[in-house]
Write a protein that holds these residues in place. Sequence first.
Motif: not given
Length: 482
Positions: A441, A2-4, A83-84, A87-88, A469, A80-81
């Motif tokens: 976000a 997740a983003a956090e 992908q974040q 996703d956002q 993160k 992962m970043k």
Amino acid sequence: MAAEGQSIAWWDGVALFVPGTVPGDRVDVQVTRKRKGYAEGYVVRYRQLSDLRQEPVCQHFDVCGGCQWQMLPYTQQLQMKQQQVADQLQRIGGLGGAQIEPILGATPTLYYRNKLEFTFSPRVWKAYGAVPFEGRSSNALAMPNDTTEDPVVGQRLWEALAEGDSELSPAVGFHAPGRFDKVIDIHHCWLQGGESNGLRNAAREIALTHGYSFYDAKTQSGWLRGMMVRTTTLGQTMALFVFAHDDPSARAQFLSEIAHRFLGVTSLLWCINAKVNDTLYDCEMHVYRGQATIEEQLGRLRVVIGPKSFYQTNSRQGERLYNVVRQLAGLKGSETLYDLYTGTGTIGLFLANDCQKVVGIETVPEAIEDAKRNAERNGIANATFYAGDVLELLDADFVAREGRPDVLIADPPRAGMHPKVVEKLLEIAPQRMVYVSCNPATQARDLALLKAAYQVTGVQPVDMFPHTKHVENVVLLERRNL
């Protein structure tokens, strides 16, 4: 992920967010909260560790909370970043079709910060245990060989790890996560190189040798309160020490020993902060030795940085970020450029030679004074800076006076832009906008408000903070032909 920074599992038809885990971990989880569509919980037992894990380099990893992703290889962090950001943009911004360039990773990934602040406390914070793991212990999780499966005991262990314990033993370091009155005693931090670790450890040693008291945030008593270290790629170092009240004799002794040990500190400063809060913007700065400021090289710019200045905390990656902004802005030399949330004016000044005029707006007056000084120092005459709220300053009269922007750059704080600021941007209607954000976000939220009039034509994630993160994202918007 997740983003956090929490991993996501699916449980009972909802997304379950679990801190302290990475994708591929097999864990027993105690659910603490269940809401419509999601749930939260904590680990009571690790059954199997993910193949993605690696050993963190930092001895304080388990309790500090600053570098949340040190247990992941850097290549995995970047994935992962990336992908974040995707996703956002899709989930919040409705921009699933946006073309996203590969994230720009940082070099180096350790000792990359140019600024750190440390706190003195008479009560060292310790965590007392950790979540059990079946079969072995791991430095990545700081797990003891205790392998109890009792979920109540597991909960107590997790709460102990989260709450920690404080005892009367002086500490110099970072606040425990979410605790204003508890400080982790940091012996070596991998975020900042140069004199940083030596200065902090020497300050502790000198204070203990002379019996100087450490400030207690709960009782608001004690003398040594905090310190800040700033470094530059030019080899300059600033050390600022914060005292809760003035004791001229003790202060002279303390700073004299620091100065004698660290001849490479080019700016040794001190101040008094007798307030309850830790902010220093209203505190008077005093020079003990050297200069009141240090200097950094940013492309063609030589930037002056004071103890209160805002400056990108990763100098090398900051220059790469600004080059991305320059590329996306596509300046030809004749444009009027607005730089909103300009800080000390670094983005606007970095681009000043590429356009006809720069207009910067920033809320913090001290930052605007820095921007003006840096413009003068670098012989930049086509940049004007204003102190004030973007929401209040950016009106029709302002635009009439300064000229309608051809290109607008916005670099707001993590909360993003006020909806009424977005409305004003739609009224001003620059041909191009470059939106720099440290929070994809809120950036995606604002892009959703702009997408009817603007098309996203470029997205470039930039990793400013390895092993955390956080991710920076730069987006180019071009006005649609309506």
